[in-house]
Every structure is written in structure tokens, then in C-alpha cells.
Scaffold this active site. Structure first.
Site, PDB file in Angstrom:
ATOM      1  N   ASP A 183      -9.506  -7.234   0.237  1.00 36.53           N
ATOM      2  CA  ASP A 183      -8.823  -6.521   1.302  1.00 36.53           C
ATOM      3  C   ASP A 183      -8.334  -7.583   2.288  1.00 36.53           C
ATOM      4  OD1 ASP A 183      -7.822  -4.450   2.808  1.00 36.53           O
ATOM      5  OD2 ASP A 183      -9.709  -3.380   2.982  1.00 36.53           O
ATOM      6  N   HIS A 203     -11.338  -2.649   9.690  1.00 34.96           N
ATOM      7  CA  HIS A 203     -10.251  -3.348  10.377  1.00 34.96           C
ATOM      8  C   HIS A 203     -10.717  -3.901  11.720  1.00 34.96           C
ATOM      9  CE1 HIS A 203      -7.933  -0.821   7.563  1.00 34.96           C
ATOM     10  NE2 HIS A 203      -7.031  -1.765   7.636  1.00 34.96           N
ATOM     11  N   ARG A 226       4.036   2.664   3.070  1.00 37.41           N
ATOM     12  CA  ARG A 226       4.839   1.554   3.593  1.00 37.41           C
ATOM     13  C   ARG A 226       6.327   1.849   3.419  1.00 37.41           C
ATOM     14  NH1 ARG A 226       0.541   1.143   5.618  1.00 37.41           N
ATOM     15  NH2 ARG A 226      -1.017  -0.457   5.161  1.00 37.41           N
ATOM     16  N   LYS A 243      -9.516   0.770  -4.835  1.00 36.28           N
ATOM     17  CA  LYS A 243     -10.099   0.264  -3.603  1.00 36.28           C
ATOM     18  C   LYS A 243     -10.965   1.338  -2.953  1.00 36.28           C
ATOM     19  CE  LYS A 243      -5.937   1.306  -0.872  1.00 36.28           C
ATOM     20  NZ  LYS A 243      -4.757   0.743  -0.190  1.00 36.28           N
ATOM     21  N   HIS A 244     -11.987   0.946  -2.158  1.00 30.82           N
ATOM     22  CA  HIS A 244     -12.391  -0.366  -1.701  1.00 30.82           C
ATOM     23  C   HIS A 244     -13.795  -0.622  -2.244  1.00 30.82           C
ATOM     24  CE1 HIS A 244      -9.628   1.523   1.194  1.00 30.82           C
ATOM     25  NE2 HIS A 244      -9.155   0.293   1.432  1.00 30.82           N
ATOM     26  N   ASP A 271       0.850  -1.193   0.000  1.00 31.61           N
ATOM     27  CA  ASP A 271       0.000   0.000   0.000  1.00 31.61           C
ATOM     28  C   ASP A 271       0.882   1.237   0.000  1.00 31.61           C
ATOM     29  OD1 ASP A 271      -2.985  -0.927   0.820  1.00 31.61           O
ATOM     30  OD2 ASP A 271      -1.550  -2.153   1.931  1.00 31.61           O
ATOM     31  N   ARG A 293      -7.515   9.870   2.784  1.00 34.04           N
ATOM     32  CA  ARG A 293      -7.099   8.886   1.786  1.00 34.04           C
ATOM     33  C   ARG A 293      -7.932   9.012   0.514  1.00 34.04           C
ATOM     34  NH1 ARG A 293      -7.822   3.328   4.488  1.00 34.04           N
ATOM     35  NH2 ARG A 293      -6.537   2.591   2.757  1.00 34.04           N
TER      36      ARG A 293
END
Length: 488
Positions: free
Chosen positions: A257, A181, A76, A168-169, A68, A138
């Protein structure tokens, strides 16, 4: 291994802890595993990522190395220091698709150079709910057409640089008040709103040629009242159906995901979630961070058992594995067709970040300012990436930032020095709003800086500054703006 085991393994995108490829992962890749997804814990340095990607492709040239790297808050490669690339909300506020294409090109060139095949971005969600705890900055914005043109530009820039894009998503995580999450979010909008809002950026990204689409662990009532999209054949049908039928006509790779997320496997476990996702039409199963060989084996065995029992059609497994193979070929073609020049100088991100800073009110003198940072919970997708002013910020002038956490009393402040309060998504935390309200009563000159998504109501304070992101490049743009007020 049996042929079924090989097919099942081809649909798995695993992960692991640490900065070196474990022997079990090397073996699984050699046996045909679909790929590896890298997370923040795998990335102590860019050289480590380069070595990991080389090891992945040495074990299996057909494997997909992914991560990501959205730009902005979710990074990352720069997990330890914050991203130098402008985030989606920054780009949406500036609304210059040439800049968006350039930023995506910089990200893509960097990823290509270190060996990443597939970037799990851009985020195509329309952030229509300001209380959303996981999308926020985001997203390119809360307006579908704006989000759509920037999603398309991001896909074009990324893939021109030789790295595949993954939207996404699907079919949208922007109109939720829960984070998948840690919970199972539900989107209640009627189908007319879904088609006119959520699907618009996805349709644009598909038209721009995105290699992949990622499912959301969100129950979208208008499509399927009982199952999250990852487990819903109805959601997949909408994605795959020809555009003339109201669908998106997507023929590429459908990625789940992370299946360790509570919205997917909280009640059933990852192996069962993997079977359900494949049955619904997912092709590549992202298992989530920190997996080990035994967990991968459990997923493979569950898939094989489901085929043998008739709970999962063998033809569906064959189709999924074939789509992984086709995506691998497409990713190799993108890499071969792209230039070999390295990433740009970051100027596009700097221009965007500076252009996105907005000041509501008047900045008086901030000379010798006292800077508070209200530290609330970290977004799970972003993790604990550094945020706030950079340590060398001119505004700090040798005085460190004072952190305030939930339950802490407000610090004693020098009445002769100005006060700046940094928050991130401050409107979502009652204790932050209460603290700012008290502080504003004591200090009528209070300047509040919101580094997250703006809330529905103005935050307390004489002046409120919005950056639309908390990445390193946005922090630098903020310091540049505030530094102009150091002399009054």
C-alpha cells in the site's frame, strides 16, 4: 547506474502531480522503474488517462500503469463526478455473482481501452467492524463466504477483460477502528478468527488467479505483534506458504500500500519504509501521490545502501525485481488474450444499485421535500468525490440541497414540506447523530438516507433508507426510488 541501482528502481512504483508525464518520470521509466500509480489529481478526463498511459508505455513498454478503480466510492477515472460503476457493498447486498462479474468486466474493459495494466482492486477485506473508518462500503460485506465469492467473481471479470487484479489489503483491514492513512491500526482478533474470517476472501481471490496482492499497514497481533503487515516477514510467509500448510500459496506480485501513509512511514520516512517492506517480502513499492525525482532517488539510494551494508539481502532484491518482470509478462498476456470490445452499457451497475436500496419504514409523500446533507470528513482513500443526490434529481425539484457541517445550527425548515437528511457513515460522527436526533424530535416525518456502511444502531428518523454506497450510480438509484414518493 550500477546494477544494484537498476534492480532497486525496478521495484519502485512512483507517482506525480498533474495530467502530463514529467520528464523525470519518463527518464526513470526508461531506466527500468517498475511503474506508475495514477491518483485522482492525474485524471481531469479519461482522455488524459489514455494519454498518460500511452506516454508511460512509450517510455517503457515493460512498465506497469496502475490506479485504484474499485467501483463505487473509490474511483480515479471519475474523481470529479462519481463512479458509474456499482461499488462492492452494493454488489454484496444484491449477492449475484453474475452481476459482480459483469460490473468488474465493464471496469476492466474501460481500463484496458485507456491503457491501464493493473487495477488496485478488488477489496478483499471483510468489513466485520461497522466502526471501520476506511473500508466500509469498499467491502463486499461483513460475512467471509459472501465476500469470498464476490472477490473471486470480480477477479475473474476484471482479468477476462484484460486487466490485472490486485487483492487488498492483506491480511485484512476490516476489523480496525483506525485508518492507516493517518494512523497505525491494530487488529486484535486471534489467529483462529483470522483464518476463518479475514483470510477467506484472499484465499478465494488467489484461487481465482489474481495477478497481485497488496499489503496492509495494519499490525495483526495474531501474526506479528510489533510490525504492520507491510513490514512483516511472517505475514508474507503466510501469503506465500503452500495451502497445505495453512498458507495461501500465492506466487504472484506483492505490492505495498502507499508508503507515504502514516501507518507505514509516519515515524521512519518513506526510504526506510521501502527498505523494510522489501526485506519483509514486498516486490513493488507504491510510494504514494505527489512524489518528485529527488524522493524516488532517495528511495533507490536507501535500498542500495541497505544491500551494501548487509541490512537487505541482494537475493531478496533480485527476487523482487524478477517478480515485477513476471507480473509484467502476465499483464501483457492478459491484455493480448482479452477481447478488444469497449466497456458495456453500465446496465449491470444500474441493476445492482437499484436492487441494493433498502427502506426501513414507510415513505410518505416527499413532494417538495427539503433535503439536508450532513457533510462529515472525507474518507482519505476515496478523497472528495461528489456524493448525495445528483443536481438534476427529481426529488430536489429546483430546490438545492442544504449542507450542514459540524458546528452549524440546523436550518429553519418549512413545517409544511417533508424533510430528507442525507448522511454517509453517520453513526461514526457524534455531531451527526446528535443533529439527526434533534431533527427527528422536531420532524416526526424525517426520512434519513444512509449512503455509507450501516451502523450497529438504527439512525433516528421515521424512515431510514440504505444505499450501501455514494457513487453516481447509487445516487441515481436513490433518486429513482425516492421519486416514487413525490406524489404520495
Amino acid at each position: 547506474m550500477t546494477e544494484l541501482h537498476t534492480l532497486a528502481l525496478r521495484t519502485v512504483m512512483a507517482s506525480f502531480d498533474g495530467g502530463s508525464l514529467p520528464e523525470w518520470a519518463r527518464r526513470r521509466l526508461g531506466e527500468g522503474m517498475g511503474g506508475i500509480c495514477l491518483f485522482g489529481g492525474n485524471v481531469p478526463s479519461l482522455d488524459t488517462v489514455r494519454e498518460l498511459c500511452a506516454a508511460i508505455h512509450d517510455a517503457a513498454p515493460q512498465a506497469i500503469a496502475s490506479l485504484d478503480e474499485e467501483g463505487g466510492d473509490v474511483t480515479r477515472l471519475y474523481y470529479a463526478v462519481g463512479s458509474p460503476h456499482a461499488g462492492h457493498a452494493v454488489l454484496g447486498v444484491v449477492d449475484d455473482t453474475t452481476l459482480t462479474r459483469a460490473v468488474a468486466g465493464d471496469i476492466g474493459a474501460e481500463l484496458r481501452e485507456i491503457g491501464v495494466d493493473l487495477d488496485l482492486g478488488p477489496v478483499a477485506d471483510v468489513n466485520s467492524n461497522p466502526l471501520n473508518p476506511v473500508i466500509g462500503v469498499r467491502s463486499f460485506g461483513g460475512e467471509p463466504d459472501l465476500a469470498a465469492r464476490h472477490v473471486a467473481a470480480f477477479v475473474e471479470g476484471l482479468q477476462a477483460a484484460g486487466v490485472g487484479a490486485c487483492l487488498k489489503h492483506f491480511p485484512g483491514h476490516g476489523d480496525t477502528v483506525a485508518d492507516s492513512h493517518v494512523a497505525l491500526p491494530v487488529a486484535e482478533a486471534p489467529v483462529e478468527v483470522l483464518r476463518a474470517r479475514e483470510l477467506v476472501p484472499f484465499r478465494a481471490g488467489v484461487a481465482a488467479g489474481a495477478v497481485a496482492v497488496m499489503t496492509s499497514h495494519v499490525v495483526v497481533r495474531a501474526l506479528d505483534p510489533g510490525r504492520p503487515a507491510t513490514f512483516s516477514p511472517l505475514a508474507t510467509q503466510l501469503l506465500r506458504s503452500p495451502g497445505a500448510d495453512g498458507g495461501l500459496g500465492f506466487e504472484g506480485l506483492l505490492v505495498s500500500d502507499a508508503l507515504d501513509m502514516r501507518g507505514a512511514s509516519g515515524e521512519i520516512g518513506v526510504p526506510t519504509a521501502a527498505v523494510r517492506a522489501l526485506g519483509a517480502g514486498v516486490d513493488l513499492l507504491c510510494l504514494g501521490p505527489s512524489f518528485v525525482d529527488e524522493q524516488v532517488q532517495a528511495v533507490v539510494e536507501a535500498i542500495v545502501a541497505a544491500v551494501r551494508s548487509g541490512d537487505l539481502a541482494e537475493a531478496r532484491l533480485v527476487e523482487a525485481a524478477s517478480r515485477v518482470d513476471a507480473a509484467t509478462g502476465r499483464l501483457h498476456a492478459l491484455r493480448s488474450a482479452s477481447p478488444t470490445t469497449g466497456p458495456g452499457d453500465g446496465s449491470a451497475s444500474s441493476v445492482a444499485a437499484r436492487g441494493a436500496v433498502q427502506v426501513d419504514g414507510t415513505l410518505g409523500s416527499l413532494d417538495r421535500a427539503q433535503v439536508l446533507r450532513f457533510v462529515a470528513g472525507a474518507n482519505v482513500a476515496a478523497g472528495r468525490v461528489p456524493w448525495g443526490l445528483p443536481p438534476e434529481a427529481r426529488l430536489l425539484a429546483g430546490s438545492p440541497t442544504i449542507d450542514v457541517a459540524d458546528g452549524d445550527p440546523l436550518p429553519d425548515l418549512d413545517p409544511a414540506r417533508p424533510v430528507v437528511a442525507l448522511v454517509r457513515g453517520g453513526h461514526r460522527y457524534a455531531w451527526v447523530v446528535a443533529g439527526l436526533t434533534t431533527l427527528a424530535r422536531r420532524r416526526p416525518d424525517l426520512v434519513v438516507v444512509e449512503l455509507g456502511w450501516p451502523g450497529p444502531d438504527r439512525l433516528p428518523g421515521r424512515t431510514v433508507v440504505h444505499t450501501f454506497g455514494a457513487s453516481a450510480v447509487s445516487a441515481q438509484a436513490l433518486d429513482d426510488r425516492l421519486a416514487g414518493a413525490l406524489e404520495g
